[in-house]
Design a protein around this motif. Structure first.
Motif, PDB file in Angstrom:
ATOM      1  N   ARG A  43       0.958   5.886  -5.902  1.00 53.04           N
ATOM      2  CA  ARG A  43       1.930   5.108  -6.662  1.00 53.04           C
ATOM      3  C   ARG A  43       2.154   3.734  -6.033  1.00 53.04           C
ATOM      4  O   ARG A  43       2.166   2.706  -6.722  1.00 53.04           O
ATOM      5  N   GLY A  44       2.294   3.700  -4.708  1.00 54.06           N
ATOM      6  CA  GLY A  44       2.549   2.439  -4.033  1.00 54.06           C
ATOM      7  C   GLY A  44       1.409   1.453  -4.171  1.00 54.06           C
ATOM      8  O   GLY A  44       1.631   0.258  -4.404  1.00 54.06           O
ATOM      9  N   LEU A  45       0.183   1.935  -4.046  1.00 52.21           N
ATOM     10  CA  LEU A  45      -0.961   1.030  -4.137  1.00 52.21           C
ATOM     11  C   LEU A  45      -1.213   0.576  -5.574  1.00 52.21           C
ATOM     12  O   LEU A  45      -1.639  -0.563  -5.806  1.00 52.21           O
ATOM     13  N   LYS A  46      -0.917   1.442  -6.533  1.00 50.12           N
ATOM     14  CA  LYS A  46      -1.050   1.024  -7.927  1.00 50.12           C
ATOM     15  C   LYS A  46       0.025   0.023  -8.303  1.00 50.12           C
ATOM     16  O   LYS A  46      -0.236  -0.930  -9.053  1.00 50.12           O
ATOM     17  N   GLU A  47       1.210   0.199  -7.760  1.00 46.84           N
ATOM     18  CA  GLU A  47       2.272  -0.783  -8.010  1.00 46.84           C
ATOM     19  C   GLU A  47       1.920  -2.137  -7.404  1.00 46.84           C
ATOM     20  O   GLU A  47       2.354  -3.181  -7.896  1.00 46.84           O
ATOM     21  N   ALA A  48       1.123  -2.121  -6.352  1.00 47.02           N
ATOM     22  CA  ALA A  48       0.684  -3.375  -5.724  1.00 47.02           C
ATOM     23  C   ALA A  48      -0.386  -4.074  -6.556  1.00 47.02           C
ATOM     24  O   ALA A  48      -0.668  -5.254  -6.326  1.00 47.02           O
ATOM     25  N   GLY A  49      -1.001  -3.343  -7.503  1.00 49.34           N
ATOM     26  CA  GLY A  49      -1.957  -3.992  -8.392  1.00 49.34           C
ATOM     27  C   GLY A  49      -3.325  -3.355  -8.477  1.00 49.34           C
ATOM     28  O   GLY A  49      -4.189  -3.838  -9.212  1.00 49.34           O
ATOM     29  N   PHE A  50      -3.553  -2.258  -7.757  1.00 50.87           N
ATOM     30  CA  PHE A  50      -4.850  -1.583  -7.836  1.00 50.87           C
ATOM     31  C   PHE A  50      -4.847  -0.555  -8.970  1.00 50.87           C
ATOM     32  O   PHE A  50      -3.816   0.032  -9.293  1.00 50.87           O
ATOM     33  N   THR A  51      -6.016  -0.325  -9.550  1.00 44.36           N
ATOM     34  CA  THR A  51      -6.158   0.662 -10.625  1.00 44.36           C
ATOM     35  C   THR A  51      -6.478   2.043 -10.071  1.00 44.36           C
ATOM     36  O   THR A  51      -5.958   3.055 -10.555  1.00 44.36           O
ATOM     37  N   TYR A  52      -7.330   2.079  -9.045  1.00 42.99           N
ATOM     38  CA  TYR A  52      -7.748   3.344  -8.444  1.00 42.99           C
ATOM     39  C   TYR A  52      -7.480   3.310  -6.941  1.00 42.99           C
ATOM     40  O   TYR A  52      -7.533   2.253  -6.301  1.00 42.99           O
ATOM     41  N   VAL A  53      -7.213   4.485  -6.382  1.00 43.93           N
ATOM     42  CA  VAL A  53      -6.933   4.605  -4.950  1.00 43.93           C
ATOM     43  C   VAL A  53      -7.819   5.698  -4.373  1.00 43.93           C
ATOM     44  O   VAL A  53      -7.838   6.826  -4.869  1.00 43.93           O
ATOM     45  N   ALA A  54      -8.562   5.355  -3.308  1.00 47.87           N
ATOM     46  CA  ALA A  54      -9.421   6.330  -2.624  1.00 47.87           C
ATOM     47  C   ALA A  54      -9.020   6.394  -1.155  1.00 47.87           C
ATOM     48  O   ALA A  54      -8.753   5.363  -0.527  1.00 47.87           O
ATOM     49  N   LEU A  55      -8.980   7.599  -0.609  1.00 46.30           N
ATOM     50  CA  LEU A  55      -8.692   7.787   0.807  1.00 46.30           C
ATOM     51  C   LEU A  55     -10.008   7.946   1.558  1.00 46.30           C
ATOM     52  O   LEU A  55     -10.811   8.823   1.244  1.00 46.30           O
ATOM     53  N   ASP A  56     -10.241   7.090   2.558  1.00 49.87           N
ATOM     54  CA  ASP A  56     -11.447   7.163   3.369  1.00 49.87           C
ATOM     55  C   ASP A  56     -11.280   8.291   4.384  1.00 49.87           C
ATOM     56  O   ASP A  56     -10.435   8.215   5.278  1.00 49.87           O
ATOM     57  N   LEU A  57     -12.085   9.334   4.253  1.00 53.43           N
ATOM     58  CA  LEU A  57     -11.939  10.518   5.100  1.00 53.43           C
ATOM     59  C   LEU A  57     -12.409  10.306   6.530  1.00 53.43           C
ATOM     60  O   LEU A  57     -12.146  11.147   7.396  1.00 53.43           O
ATOM     61  N   ASP A  58     -13.085   9.205   6.794  1.00 50.05           N
ATOM     62  CA  ASP A  58     -13.449   8.876   8.172  1.00 50.05           C
ATOM     63  C   ASP A  58     -12.293   8.206   8.908  1.00 50.05           C
ATOM     64  O   ASP A  58     -12.340   8.069  10.133  1.00 50.05           O
ATOM     65  N   GLY A  59     -11.282   7.788   8.180  1.00 47.59           N
ATOM     66  CA  GLY A  59     -10.128   7.160   8.804  1.00 47.59           C
ATOM     67  C   GLY A  59     -10.392   5.725   9.229  1.00 47.59           C
ATOM     68  O   GLY A  59     -11.472   5.166   9.012  1.00 47.59           O
ATOM     69  N   TYR A  60      -9.379   5.133   9.847  1.00 48.58           N
ATOM     70  CA  TYR A  60      -9.482   3.735  10.270  1.00 48.58           C
ATOM     71  C   TYR A  60     -10.526   3.554  11.367  1.00 48.58           C
ATOM     72  O   TYR A  60     -10.627   4.347  12.298  1.00 48.58           O
ATOM     73  N   ARG A  61     -11.329   2.501  11.236  1.00 49.59           N
ATOM     74  CA  ARG A  61     -12.213   2.036  12.308  1.00 49.59           C
ATOM     75  C   ARG A  61     -12.498   0.561  12.046  1.00 49.59           C
ATOM     76  O   ARG A  61     -12.452   0.094  10.904  1.00 49.59           O
ATOM     77  N   THR A  62     -12.764  -0.169  13.116  1.00 53.61           N
ATOM     78  CA  THR A  62     -13.044  -1.589  12.962  1.00 53.61           C
ATOM     79  C   THR A  62     -14.423  -1.782  12.358  1.00 53.61           C
ATOM     80  O   THR A  62     -15.338  -0.994  12.575  1.00 53.61           O
ATOM     81  N   GLY A  63     -14.546  -2.852  11.575  1.00 55.84           N
ATOM     82  CA  GLY A  63     -15.851  -3.215  11.028  1.00 55.84           C
ATOM     83  C   GLY A  63     -16.398  -2.278   9.988  1.00 55.84           C
ATOM     84  O   GLY A  63     -17.615  -2.239   9.770  1.00 55.84           O
ATOM     85  N   SER A  64     -15.543  -1.528   9.291  1.00 55.96           N
ATOM     86  CA  SER A  64     -16.074  -0.549   8.336  1.00 55.96           C
ATOM     87  C   SER A  64     -16.808  -1.222   7.175  1.00 55.96           C
ATOM     88  O   SER A  64     -17.705  -0.626   6.584  1.00 55.96           O
ATOM     89  N   LEU A  65     -16.438  -2.474   6.869  1.00 52.81           N
ATOM     90  CA  LEU A  65     -17.127  -3.168   5.785  1.00 52.81           C
ATOM     91  C   LEU A  65     -18.505  -3.681   6.210  1.00 52.81           C
ATOM     92  O   LEU A  65     -19.264  -4.163   5.375  1.00 52.81           O
ATOM     93  N   ASN A  66     -18.830  -3.558   7.481  1.00 53.49           N
ATOM     94  CA  ASN A  66     -20.169  -3.934   7.949  1.00 53.49           C
ATOM     95  C   ASN A  66     -21.126  -2.741   7.935  1.00 53.49           C
ATOM     96  O   ASN A  66     -22.321  -2.899   8.191  1.00 53.49           O
ATOM     97  N   GLU A  67     -20.607  -1.545   7.643  1.00 51.61           N
ATOM     98  CA  GLU A  67     -21.430  -0.342   7.755  1.00 51.61           C
ATOM     99  C   GLU A  67     -22.586  -0.322   6.758  1.00 51.61           C
ATOM    100  O   GLU A  67     -23.690   0.118   7.074  1.00 51.61           O
ATOM    101  N   GLU A  68     -22.345  -0.820   5.550  1.00 57.53           N
ATOM    102  CA  GLU A  68     -23.405  -0.801   4.546  1.00 57.53           C
ATOM    103  C   GLU A  68     -24.571  -1.680   4.977  1.00 57.53           C
ATOM    104  O   GLU A  68     -25.739  -1.310   4.818  1.00 57.53           O
ATOM    105  N   SER A  69     -24.257  -2.854   5.554  1.00 54.84           N
ATOM    106  CA  SER A  69     -25.324  -3.764   5.974  1.00 54.84           C
ATOM    107  C   SER A  69     -26.096  -3.209   7.160  1.00 54.84           C
ATOM    108  O   SER A  69     -27.263  -3.530   7.367  1.00 54.84           O
ATOM    109  N   ARG A  70     -25.445  -2.345   7.958  1.00 57.70           N
ATOM    110  CA  ARG A  70     -26.130  -1.754   9.106  1.00 57.70           C
ATOM    111  C   ARG A  70     -26.945  -0.535   8.708  1.00 57.70           C
ATOM    112  O   ARG A  70     -27.677   0.028   9.517  1.00 57.70           O
ATOM    113  N   GLY A  71     -26.762  -0.090   7.440  1.00 57.63           N
ATOM    114  CA  GLY A  71     -27.520   1.069   6.960  1.00 57.63           C
ATOM    115  C   GLY A  71     -27.006   2.343   7.555  1.00 57.63           C
ATOM    116  O   GLY A  71     -27.693   3.334   7.622  1.00 57.63           O
TER     117      GLY A  71
END
Length: 276
Positions: A248-276
């Motif tokens: 509810r909170g994230l949709k009120e902020a303006g998102f349509t869908y909300v997904a929980l990352d089961l790996d949890g917080y880690r730095t550089g997670s948006l670089n993971e795809e480029s690292r393969g």
């Protein structure tokens, strides 16, 4: 070099004395100050070693939530340090707003442009920033910009890791000792997704909603209309229990869908795809 502190582990004490030794020769310095655990320790030690010939500079922009700017001001006051808050509009730089892999490089170049006149105005010698030894591992073009400009990273040079920084912060009684790691809001967006003020404020509002729900380590990664929520690994079970509140909170902020990352917080997670 300063005298050994018997209350500290010898290795940590040696690093602290190295840090003091690096700062002592400086004839005044600016400290790029975010109010995070690293820059707070750096400001505290620099202010002590340099006898107050230190100016902390906090940059207020859409990249830093307002709560963090207020916190930085409060922390600087608690340290007895002089602080200046300066405004920066990074989105006016097209090379930054385009959000390519050199985004952090462009941002740090703009930051240096803001800090350099203050350095001359104060007639100080150096600009200091709070990077530590652990920061050299991930992809960080911004650090290249700092090196090119001659900005100093005394914590890194003294061999201090994030764990060391927290230990010393606790030793000195700094209120940031256990503060969760933070990063500018641009780090929530995959490279190539254009940065806009609306999108950045949406992420800021979403993360604030998660914190208000009782979570400490929070990242809301923006994938268009999808919010990928990262919380501390120890908080994942709580997130599952509170999924309706979080959704509810994230949709009120303006998102349509909300997904929980089961790996949890880690730095550089948006670089993971480029690292393969």
């Amino acid at each position: 070099m300063s005298r050994r502190d018997p209350r500290l582990d010898p290795s940590l004490d040696s690093k602290l004395r190295t840090l003091r030794g690096l700062l002592a020769p400086l004839d005044g310095a600016l400290v790029a100050f975010s109010g995070g655990v690293d820059s707070t320790l750096l400001l505290s030690v620099a202010n002590d070693v340099l006898g107050g010939r230190v100016l902390a500079v906090t940059v207020s922009s859409v990249l830093l939530p307002e709560r963090e700017v207020r916190s930085a001001v409060e922390i600087a006051v608690s340290l007895g340090a002089t602080l200046k808050v300066v405004e920066l509009d990074p989105l006016s730089d097209e090379s930054f707003a385009a959000n390519d892999r050199e985004r952090c490089y462009h941002c740090k170049k703009r930051l240096i442009e803001v800090l350099s006149p203050l350095l001359e105005e104060q007639e100080y010698e150096s600009i200091l920033e709070g990077g530590n030894l652990d920061d050299i591992g991930d992809e960080r073009p911004g650090r290249r910009a700092l090196r090119e400009a001659g900005v100093l990273s005394p914590l890194e040079e003294a061999g201090l890791t994030k764990e060391d920084v927290r230990a010393l912060s606790s030793h000195f009684g700094l209120i940031t000792a256990n503060k969760p790691s933070a990063a500018c809001l641009a780090s929530r967006f995959p490279y190539g997704m254009r940065l806009t003020e609306q999108a950045l404020r949406r992420v800021a509002a979403a993360e604030e909603a998660v914190r208000q729900a009782g979570f400490e380590q929070v990242r809301v990664r923006c994938h268009g209309s999808v919010a990928r929520l990262e919380v501390g690994p120890a908080e994942i079970e709580l997130a599952l229990r509170e999924r309706r509140t979080l959704s509810r909170g994230l949709k009120e902020a303006g998102f349509t869908y909300v997904a929980l990352d089961l790996d949890g917080y880690r730095t550089g997670s948006l670089n993971e795809e480029s690292r393969g």
